[in-house]
Design an enzyme around this catalytic site. Sequence first.
Site, mmCIF file in Angstrom:
data_model
loop_
_atom_site.group_PDB
_atom_site.id
_atom_site.type_symbol
_atom_site.label_atom_id
_atom_site.label_comp_id
_atom_site.label_asym_id
_atom_site.label_seq_id
_atom_site.Cartn_x
_atom_site.Cartn_y
_atom_site.Cartn_z
ATOM 1 N N TYR A 121 0.916 -1.222 -0.042
ATOM 2 C CA TYR A 121 0.086 -0.075 0.070
ATOM 3 C C TYR A 121 0.811 1.459 0.039
ATOM 4 C CZ TYR A 121 -3.965 2.899 1.815
ATOM 5 O OH TYR A 121 -4.894 3.976 1.967
ATOM 6 N N ALA A 123 1.862 5.004 0.875
ATOM 7 C CA ALA A 123 1.379 5.954 1.593
ATOM 8 C C ALA A 123 1.764 7.247 0.914
ATOM 9 C CB ALA A 123 1.876 6.038 3.005
ATOM 10 N N ASP A 212 6.346 -19.015 -3.415
ATOM 11 C CA ASP A 212 6.337 -20.250 -3.637
ATOM 12 C C ASP A 212 6.373 -21.066 -2.298
ATOM 13 O OD1 ASP A 212 9.273 -21.541 -3.379
ATOM 14 O OD2 ASP A 212 9.593 -20.088 -4.799
ATOM 15 N N ARG A 223 9.349 -18.297 11.229
ATOM 16 C CA ARG A 223 8.624 -17.223 12.033
ATOM 17 C C ARG A 223 7.473 -17.866 12.777
ATOM 18 N NH1 ARG A 223 11.710 -12.955 12.073
ATOM 19 N NH2 ARG A 223 12.450 -12.209 10.164
#
Length: 301
Positions: A121, A123, A212, A223
């Site tokens: 996105y 800004a 992928d 993570r």
Amino acid sequence: MPLSPDQQSEIDEARAKPRETLRCVAPGLEAALYTAHPVLDHGFVRVIDYMGDDSAICQAARVSYGRGTKSVSNDEGLIRYLMRHWHSTPFEMCEIKLHVKLPIFVARQWIRHRTANVNEYSARYSILDREFYIPAPEHLAAQSDINRQGRGTTLEGETAARVLEILKADSARAYDNYLTMISDEGQQGLARELARMNLPANIYTQWYWKTDLHNLFHFLRLRADAHAQYEIRAYADVIGQIVAQWVPIAWRAFSDYRLGGAQLSAPELAVLRRMLKGESVSEEGSGLSAREWREFHALFD
């Protein structure tokens, strides 16, 4: 609000128009396609598109290995063999595109995984929403005494309340100033690309993230680990649930050999062999560093 009204309308419209296809599909993922899975206080993960399934992994492996795979009796056996022996290329034949809404400080950790295609996105073009990540009280913790990049004990009482108040007040003040600077009412507003520098790292951004399956598994191995920072781990856990719907056989193999497995160094393997022979091995006589010794013993606690 995790989803804007426009985003929810787009999802409803897409799910209302099923399309026929000749390509392979994953029924579990089809049922959840486009749906937003909430993460943290304002974030989400949703699947925009995907390619391939468990069968695509096997198809690619049999092309690359030829007749050598004839001895593998079924797809699950083949996928587990590939995972066990670190044959990664067949897993690259599956891809997934995710729409993720996340705090900027989480995005800066995430972007370290440079094997994906990302579009964030802007800004510079748009005005960011007034949405900030404020941790739940149970996730406010002091700095760890033994880990320079980890958390220690949970903050409590007045200390926790003071920290939460600072986070909320600073976020609100920074956003108010952001709006003031870009406003063109009675003034020449500051460019959005400059005004954004004043926003805190806990404001939410969004991106499309395509990768992928091989590189996604690498992301999840790091993570979704218990040692990862809670905020990015929350996203990894949700993505793991999505992957389990998409490629259930590959996910089980990954869970067994990567998430639930362990890798030993040559010195650690030598110590284990000595122990299995009945030898009593001390830290001093192991040939391992103090940290390696602790981590080796932690595998069996």
